[in-house]
Design a protein around this motif. Structure first.
Motif, PDB file in Angstrom:
ATOM      1  N   THR A  24       0.829  -1.194   0.000  1.00  0.00           N
ATOM      2  CA  THR A  24       0.000   0.000   0.000  1.00  0.00           C
ATOM      3  C   THR A  24       0.869   1.251   0.000  1.00  0.00           C
ATOM      4  O   THR A  24       2.061   1.180   0.298  1.00  0.00           O
ATOM      5  N   GLY A  25       0.281   2.375  -0.327  1.00  0.00           N
ATOM      6  CA  GLY A  25       0.987   3.650  -0.281  1.00  0.00           C
ATOM      7  C   GLY A  25       2.173   3.672  -1.206  1.00  0.00           C
ATOM      8  O   GLY A  25       2.101   3.247  -2.346  1.00  0.00           O
ATOM      9  N   ALA A  26       3.305   4.172  -0.681  1.00  0.00           N
ATOM     10  CA  ALA A  26       4.512   4.264  -1.509  1.00  0.00           C
ATOM     11  C   ALA A  26       5.013   2.887  -1.908  1.00  0.00           C
ATOM     12  O   ALA A  26       5.781   2.742  -2.843  1.00  0.00           O
ATOM     13  N   ARG A  27       4.565   1.836  -1.171  1.00  0.00           N
ATOM     14  CA  ARG A  27       5.052   0.495  -1.488  1.00  0.00           C
ATOM     15  C   ARG A  27       4.423  -0.076  -2.749  1.00  0.00           C
ATOM     16  O   ARG A  27       4.815  -1.156  -3.203  1.00  0.00           O
ATOM     17  N   SER A  28       3.412   0.605  -3.321  1.00  0.00           N
ATOM     18  CA  SER A  28       2.816   0.103  -4.558  1.00  0.00           C
ATOM     19  C   SER A  28       3.860   0.052  -5.664  1.00  0.00           C
ATOM     20  O   SER A  28       3.784  -0.764  -6.573  1.00  0.00           O
ATOM     21  N   ARG A  29       4.873   0.930  -5.570  1.00  0.00           N
ATOM     22  CA  ARG A  29       5.968   0.890  -6.549  1.00  0.00           C
ATOM     23  C   ARG A  29       6.704  -0.432  -6.488  1.00  0.00           C
ATOM     24  O   ARG A  29       7.064  -1.023  -7.501  1.00  0.00           O
ATOM     25  N   LYS A  44      -6.594   1.446   0.052  1.00  0.00           N
ATOM     26  CA  LYS A  44      -5.910   2.733   0.033  1.00  0.00           C
ATOM     27  C   LYS A  44      -5.606   3.157   1.459  1.00  0.00           C
ATOM     28  O   LYS A  44      -6.494   3.198   2.301  1.00  0.00           O
ATOM     29  N   VAL A  45      -4.347   3.428   1.725  1.00  0.00           N
ATOM     30  CA  VAL A  45      -3.959   3.843   3.063  1.00  0.00           C
ATOM     31  C   VAL A  45      -3.457   5.266   2.990  1.00  0.00           C
ATOM     32  O   VAL A  45      -2.542   5.559   2.224  1.00  0.00           O
TER      33      VAL A  45
END
Lengths: 393, 418
Positions: free
Chosen positions: B121-126, B309-310
């Protein structure tokens, strides 16, 4: 107000320097010293010293600070074009030259792939040389950057190794006879086994070495890229981003150059003909001329000594004063001038070995003497300064 | 400063499913900790296992490259040479094959663990998307690896691969890439055997090189990346791989070498190994259906971060890294840090305490992340650049830039690739 702020920052940094210098002695023998230096390994020019950042315009970042980033872009281009070339190159003695010819003339975008691969390597070598001179000129080898010269020289050696193995892959008449290593091997084989030619195994091995080099670099880059960021106060992380202008300059420039100049191809290697005389590539000219003037053994010894001197600079130059130093400047400029003299000799300016020797000696003596004189004056000036001026640096 | 609290939104049943899977993984992790101990729990090193197998593959592959010859006449001869003449050559080939199979397994386990723990989630979706891009690349590398010996099985897999790409010819865009056209895929746009093998070879070696870029993209956004296995684990796991490679029979296809036609109809052949498992369904489904299914599954996986979505969360302490130095306690302007006694009853002077975040006081300003010298506190949904922006603007007292980092859509996986 602004000046005051800067002064305190400098004072704090000096204090930090002092602490690091004291603790350095304790760390030398433990793994911590090396670990810290490896963490600081600035392969992509992501960091610049804080003092340099303050002194310049545009945040202290000039185009020479971006050499590492340009090297990375160039390397990526060379690697990707190399993968493209793999699709057309066949590492067989009978077919390698024809396959390179096919790449150049009939493969779609083959001219671009080959041009970018060849001229990109040359650009990489140029950038690596600029980087070595930048590090020495700026004295970026001072703590904590002791390994920076080593890293830059490593880049240069890897690039030259790639270039030399790459030339052999074309297997033209120019390349088959050029490199002493292979000639040595052929001679060795003939003495031992009566084999008098370079075999398929040699070509396969060179091809494999050329690819292994790419993997080796990628492994090192991956390791460095995934390290945590440095927390040294004297250095500052400025950016990981690569300016768009570098992409434009490198990709556009290499495309233009490979459009106008096709990389040299030569003719098919023929074992019955004697190989062409040695044609030194531009980055081998100084070494080649040195071998011509002083003999192979002495020139090899001199090259090794020069490299060792460059690597030992952090041990030799331990003055705490910041900024460029006259003697170092003299060494940098006299080395560049010496290389120019050698290049002139290669181009046909015909002076004797003794003449070359005296010219080089003159250049070195004049520049180093001028630097030393300037430095003495500088030292006198520093000694006469008040404490307040010293803090201002 | 605006108050930001932890808030997770998503469709209820999906979230319930994901979280129950997460609990199951946690149970397994707890069980594994009983056997291996907390410090060398394999569930905390799922990604490092993948990297270790990649390293084994690269090293064995490069050694074999010294003798392999990518020409139709010599390929099978050179493979035979590696198997029979090389010192330990048979084991070398077997390790290359076995570790490639295990790599796919380890990759799937890693993916399931990260999904179940909600680490996408968040920036880790990359990170999630970077891993997903590498997944088909590994499949392609494996497929091309089977073709390199240029034996009968190679011919069958080559024909199947061609059918997989050009099977859905009736689709609008795929037709553009068919062999005759200008946009033809370089791998298949050839007319003779020699060029075909060279292109496949370039796909195998070049694909492995390109994978390093994806690994970099994948690992750059992980803080801190656990990429090194503890020495006992990598040695033990390596021995296990070598043992498996020595035990499992290596089907080379050399004995069953028959005359073949690379452009003829595919015949039935046993597909062994996990690497090419989608091709197991080929005889049943046919090329176009199979590639459509693969494509749809991939797109679905890439959109998984959209399901949940976080928004920006409070700071989180990574307990294994915290040494109890109290820097974050000193620096936090909101009193959101408190020191607790270390749960492991540490005897040394360092690390008797561990810091903990009081969620109701934390504004996610990022100052504690900057003050920590041990990567022990982080804002998991923000990138390092976002954290720098937040620290600078909270020091200046401006709110606009912080709002930018809050309101920006986090699903921007292609940002900052190079």
């Amino acid at each position: 107000m602004h000046d005051e702020h800067e002064n305190t920052e400098t004072a704090q940094e000096d204090a930090g320097n002092e602490v690091s210098r004291n603790s350095r002695a304790d760390n030398y023998l433990t793994g911590d010293w090396i670990r810290e230096r490896i963490l600081l390994c600035d392969l992509f020019d992501n960091m610049i010293p804080a003092e340099h950042r303050r002194s310049g315009i545009t945040g202290g970042i000039t185009s020479i600070d971006l050499v590492g980033k340009a090297m990375w872009v160039t390397f990526v281009l060379v690697l990707l074009s190399g993968i493209g070339l793999l699709a057309g190159y066949s590492p067989v003695l009978s077919g390698s030259f024809t396959s390179v010819e096919n790449i150049q003339n009939s493969m779609p975008f083959g001219w671009w792939l080959r041009g970018v691969h060849k001229w990109g390597t040359d650009l990489f070598i140029i950038l690596a040389i600029i980087r070595i001179f930048r590090i020495i000129w700026r004295r970026a080898y001072r703590p904590p950057g002791e390994l920076s010269v080593l890293v830059a020289i490593g880049c240069l050696i890897v690039a030259i190794a790639g270039a030399l193995t790459g030339y052999l892959l074309v297997w033209s008449q120019n390349t088959s006879g050029v490199y002493g290593g292979l000639g040595l091997r052929a001679g060795y084989m003939s003495t031992l086994f009566g084999v008098n030619e370079i075999s398929q195994v040699d070509l396969s091995n060179i091809f494999a070495l050329h690819i292994i080099l790419g993997f080796l670099i990628m492994v090192i880059v991956l390791r460095i890229r995934t390290m945590p960021r440095s927390r040294w106060p004297q250095w500052r992380d400025f950016s990981n981003a690569i300016p768009a202008s570098i992409y434009w300059l490198v990709i556009g420039g290499l495309t233009l150059v490979s459009l106008v100049f096709a990389p040299p191809l030569g003719s098919v290697s023929d074992g019955l003909l004697s190989p062409h005389p040695i044609l030194a590539d531009w980055f081998m000219i100084p070494a080649n001329q040195m071998a011509d003037i002083f003999g192979t053994k002495i020139s090899m010894l001199m090259l090794v000594l020069v490299l060792l001197f460059a690597m030992a600079l952090p041990l030799i130059d331990r003055t705490p004063v910041r900024g460029p130093r006259p003697v170092i400047n003299a060494i940098v400029f006299s080395t560049i001038l010496t290389c120019l003299v050698f290049t002139l000799r290669e181009l046909g300016l015909n002076f004797t070995p003794a003449g070359a020797f005296w010219i080089i000696l003159l250049i070195w003596v004049v520049l180093v003497a001028a630097g030393a004189m300037k430095e003495t004056r500088e030292n006198l000036r520093i000694n006469n300064r008040t404490d307040e001026e010293v803090v201002e640096g | 400063m605006k108050k930001i609290t932890r808030k997770t939104t998503g469709s209820g049943s999906y979230l319930k499913f994901r979280k129950s899977a997460g609990r199951m993984i946690e149970m397994l992790q707890h069980l594994a900790a009983q056997f291996f101990g907390e410090s060398s729990n394999p569930f905390t090193y799922t990604g490092a296992f993948v990297l270790w197998l990649v390293a084994l593959n690269v090293v064995t592959g490069l050694i074999m490259l010294l003798s392999y010859n990518p020409t139709p006449d010599l390929a099978i001869e050179s493979v035979r040479n590696i198997t029979n003449e090389f010192y330990l050559g048979k084991l070398l080939r077997a390790v290359h094959r076995t570790s490639a199979d295990l790599l796919v397994l380890a990759l799937l386990i890693h993916m399931i663990c990260m999904w179940a723990k909600g680490k996408y989630t968040g920036a880790r979706s990359r990170i999630w998307v970077a891993g997903l891009v590498a997944l088909p690349l590994i499949g392609i590398i494996g497929w091309s690896g089977y073709i390199l010996p240029w034996d009968e099985r190679a011919m069958v897999l080559l024909a199947w691969g061609r059918d997989l790409v050009y099977g859905p010819d009736a689709w609008p865009i795929v037709g553009w890439f068919s062999p005759g056209s200008f946009l033809a895929l370089p791998v298949f746009a050839v007319t003779n055997e020699a060029d075909q093998l060279l292109r496949i070879f370039a796909l195998h070696v070049g694909g492995a090189l390109v994978m390093f870029f994806f690994a970099m993209w994948h690992l750059r956004n992980v803080t801190p990346p656990k990429i090194k296995l503890p020495i006992a684990m990598w040695a033990g796991f390596g021995l296990l791989v070598i043992f498996m490679a020595a035990m499992l029979p290596l089907e080379t296809g050399i004995e069953s070498l028959v005359a073949f036609n690379p452009y003829g109809d595919p015949v039935s052949v046993r597909v062994d190994g996990i690497l090419t498992f989608p091709l197991l369904f080929y005889p049943v489904l046919g090329g176009s259906t199979l590639s459509a299914i693969i494509l749809l599954v991939w797109i679905g996986l890439a959109l998984v971060p959209k399901l949940e979505k976080v928004t920006v969360t409070t700071a989180v302490v990574i307990e294994s890294n915290c040494v109890g130095c109290r820097h974050c306690l000193d620096d936090c302007p909101y009193g959101a840090i408190r020191m607790l006694p270390h749960p492991d009853d540490v005897k040394s002077s360092r690390g008797r305490e561990i810091s903990s975040v009081i969620d109701s006081n934390c504004t996610a300003c990022g100052i504690c992340v900057g003050s920590c010298a041990f990567d022990a506190i982080e804002l998991p949904t923000l990138t390092s650049d976002d954290i720098v922006v937040r620290i600078e603007s909270s020091l200046e007292g401006t709110q606009e830039k912080i709002q930018e980092t809050v309101t920006r859509d986090m699903y921007s996986p292609f940002e900052g690739i190079l």
